[in-house]
Design an enzyme around this catalytic site. Structure first.
Site, short mmCIF file in Angstrom:
data_model
loop_
_atom_site.label_atom_id
_atom_site.label_comp_id
_atom_site.label_asym_id
_atom_site.label_seq_id
_atom_site.Cartn_x
_atom_site.Cartn_y
_atom_site.Cartn_z
N GLU A 157 0.83 -1.21 0.00
CA GLU A 157 0.00 0.00 0.00
C GLU A 157 0.87 1.27 0.00
OE1 GLU A 157 -2.96 -0.16 3.11
OE2 GLU A 157 -4.23 -1.43 1.89
N GLU A 313 -6.57 -7.66 -0.46
CA GLU A 313 -6.93 -7.61 0.97
C GLU A 313 -8.38 -7.20 1.11
OE1 GLU A 313 -4.64 -5.02 3.48
OE2 GLU A 313 -2.75 -5.57 2.54
C1 GAL Z 1 -4.15 -2.45 5.03
C2 GAL Z 1 -2.70 -2.91 5.13
C3 GAL Z 1 -2.57 -4.15 5.98
C4 GAL Z 1 -3.38 -4.01 7.23
C5 GAL Z 1 -4.80 -3.72 6.88
C6 GAL Z 1 -5.73 -3.61 8.06
O1 GAL Z 1 -4.22 -1.09 4.76
O2 GAL Z 1 -2.18 -3.16 3.87
O3 GAL Z 1 -1.22 -4.37 6.26
O4 GAL Z 1 -2.84 -2.98 8.00
O5 GAL Z 1 -4.86 -2.51 6.20
O6 GAL Z 1 -7.03 -3.30 7.65
#
Ligand code: GAL
Length: 681
Positions: A157, A313
């Protein structure tokens, strides 16, 4: 067989990718065999490994410890799980910033950000860049031939916490970038309009990032700094990608995006990725979460120029970073996962595999929660979804056809939202959503595109407040319409050039002929202020946020303002231009009026919805060589029945749909294989 290219990771993994971020470095090794066993149970076939493991991989400067990574890579391979191996460069280890505090990023007001969280690096820092090079070279060399390696996950990110750095190192890099862009100081002075407020530069050394100033910093400088900051981080990514391409040719490289993320020009970034991937964290409390996720999916597909992407994710249940972290309702995680697949994802992944015990994210849900698995609804859904995705090999590589394109240009977005405008209530994403909403609700599939792209394949192009346009992009839009295309453009488009200088000659200067009108003046509206608008059929609507004084030349008036000083003046117009049509919307119409007006535009353009379904049901079609996969997704809390063409085969359980009737429970999804692409409604 699918149209357009087969599985994302080729024959080594010819399935929908399923898994999540895996951080074995946070757990004793005794836990690992259990992890791999449970991955098998859940149908996990890919994990993003070691994203924040730098301090374990390189515990002190230049001393690498790969033994533990070897062991888990081997274990995963033996367990049938492939690896999206992280380059681990998103969180520099304490020894690095301790030895080189100058690598820490600095905000516009001079505050330095300290280690103790993550992403604490200045993107221009040679210290950071050299250290990432060493680590990535070591990783790529060691794992080039490892059978578990399926793809590379660079950083994480980018820019999510630190989109720009204002330190002296960044200032020097910014000057270098400006020299490349303008060649001469005279060119820069002209582009930045530095005769305003006595800002004329006489040497390059005087130029700084737009640090905190007594009042607005120069807008052209700000815009260039946004371009520079996006490019500078892209160069960090590129440094790593070049090493990976050289050492592991053929292994795809990605970095995870964050939907409509303003700081990075994802059009530029996506060109450098083999696979586009995205992180989507809808808020279960947001009634429009489904629409927003669909919009993000359409963007990701478009960024990859139609290629499948990966939902890299999402959260299985709650996140930990909102004020209130609502749980997902039963079935919601499955619905939003399959929705991503419907919108072109060939992979469904989570943050994260096992819920942390310590650290800032221990209250963030994971595929494997803290408590016993037998009683966990999250685990049950994770296992069910894995099983369901295993039956969906048919989707891999298939494409989605859209007849509508919505224009989004990052530079225009940046420029639109710079301060000192007629109104700061005109926000890019709100304007995009206003036009996306009716398309989503009617199940008209849309792509996103840049104003300069080849638009000839689209029947309708929507341009919501495209404030900044280059000459080429303006000409491109005009020739699209002239050649028979249909355009809907909304207010405050075509106002400035790429230097953020006003285009003189009457607003919106590059589009005056195409739209057959001139905008004489802007009359922005305050919160709660409304202008009434009447359409030709007598229906009335509310205009909010913005209104303007329009003088038509050749355009036909579709709606007029009926109150205020604008009474009787045009609000919505339509101009025939060449073989096409250009509609103009001079206010922010209320949602139902915009839906009617946009529907008229897509109908005129010959665009059809995927299928006619009850409200709250989303329908998307992925095209196969031998038919299509029709995804029907019920976002509502009530059961519904959808009538489809007969002869469909339901791929994912539930009633067969041979008679064309499909029952969907609350938040349910049906995936139908239709051998003929049914003619749309
Ligand atoms: C994303 C990040 C992850 C984790 C996640 C939690 O932004 O890439 O590492 O922190 O959020 O929601």
């Amino acid at each position: 067989m699918n149209e357009g290219g087969g599985p994302l990771l080729g024959q080594r993994l010819p399935h929908v990718l399923y898994g999540g971020d895996y951080n074995p470095d946070q757990w004793p090794e005794e836990v690992w065999p259990e992890d791999v066993r449970l991955m098998g149970e859940a149908g996990v076939n890919l994990v993003s490994l070691g994203i924040f493991a730098w301090s374990r991989l390189e515990p002190t400067a230049g001393k690498f410890d790969f033994d533990w990574l070897d062991r888990i890579m081997n274990m995963l391979h033996e367990g049938g799980v492939s690896v999206d191996l992280a380059t681990a460069t998103a969180s520099p280890p304490p020894w690095l910033s301790h030895a080189h505090p100058e690598m820490l990023p600095v905000l516009a007001d001079g505050v330095r950000l300290w280690p103790g969280g993550r992403q604490h690096y200045c993107p221009s820092s040679p210290v950071y860049r050299d250290a990432t090079k060493r680590l990535v070279e070591a990783l790529a060399t060691r794992y080039a031939k490892h059978p578990a390696l399926a793809m590379w996950h660079v950083g994480n990110e980018y820019a999510c916490h630190v989109p720009a750095c204002f330190c002296d190192v960044s200032a020097a890099a910014f000057r270098g970038w400006l020299k490349q862009r303008y060649g001469s100081l005279e060119g820069l002075n002209k582009a930045w309009g530095t005769d305003f407020w006595s800002q004329r530069y006489s040497t390059w050394e005087e130029i700084l990032p737009p640090r905190r100033t007594p009042t607005w910093p120069n807008p052209s400088q700000q815009l260039d700094f946004m371009r520079f900051s996006s490019d500078e981080l892209l160069e960090c990514y590129e440094i790593e990608r070049r090493i990976l391409n050289e050492r592991t040719p053929g292994v795809p490289v990605t970095t995870n995006f964050m939907r409509f993320f303003k700081p990075l020009d994802y059009w530029k970034w996506a060109e450098r990725e083999d696979i586009v991937s995205d992180d989507v964290y809808q808020d279960p409390l947001d009634p429009e979460a489904g629409m927003r996720a669909a919009m993000a999916g359409d963007l990701m597909r478009s960024l990859g120029r139609g290629r499948p992407w990966i939902l890299m994710e999402q959260t299985p249940n709650r996140v930990n970073w909102r004020d209130v972290n609502a749980a997902k309702a039963p079935g919601q995680m499955r619905l939003w996962s399959l929705q991503a697949v419907a919108r072109g994802a060939d992979g469904v992944m989570f943050f994260q595999w096992r819920q942390s015990r310590a650290g800032a994210e221990k209250h963030h849900s994971a595929m494997v929660p803290h408590g016993p698995l037998q009683t966990s609804p999250t685990w049950r859904e994770v296992v069910q979804l894995g099983g369901e995705l295993r039956g969906l090999d048919a989707v891999c590589g298939s494409r989605i056809k859209a007849d509508v394109a919505i224009l989004l240009d990052w530079e225009s977005w940046w420029a639109l939202e710079l301060p000192s405008k007629p109104s700061n209530r005109v926000q890019q994403i709100e304007q995009l959503e206003a036009f996306y909403r009716p398309l989503f609700q009617a199940n008209v599939t849309a792509d996103f595109a840049r104003p300069g792209d080849d638009l000839s394949g689209y029947k309708l192009v929507v341009a919501p407040s495209v404030y900044l346009v280059s000459d080429e992009a303006a000409a491109n839009l005009a020739s699209y319409v002239e050649a028979g295309g249909n355009l809907v453009m909304s207010f405050f488009s075509g106002i400035v050039d790429p230097a953020e200088h006003i285009r003189l000659g009457g607003y919106p200067q590059p589009f005056v002929k195409m739209l057959g009108l001139q905008v004489i003046d802007w009359l922005p509206l305050g919160p709660g202020e409304v202008r009434l608008v009447r359409f030709g059929d007598g229906s009335t609507a509310r205009g909010e946020v913005w209104s303007e004084l329009i003088e038509v030349e050749s355009a036909e008036v579709l709606a007029t303002f009926i109150d205020s000083t604008l009474s009787g003046r045009p609000a919505v117009t339509l101009n025939r231009f060449g073989a096409g049509s250009a509609q103009y919307v001079g206010t922010h119409l209320d949602a139902s009026a915009l839906a009617v007006s946009l529907k008229a535009a897509w109908t005129r353009a010959g665009v059809k919805p995927v299928i006619d379904v009850p409200a709250g049901v989303e329908a998307v079609r992925r095209t196969l060589v031998d038919g299509s996969l029709l995804f029907l997704m019920n976002h509502s809390d009530a059961a519904v029945e959808v009538i489809t063409a007969g002869g469909s085969v339901r791929l994912n359980g539930g009633d067969a749909a041979t008679d064309g009737r499909v029952r969907l429970g609350p938040r349910d999804v049906a995936i139908l294989h239709q051998s003929e692409v049914a003619s749309p409604v």
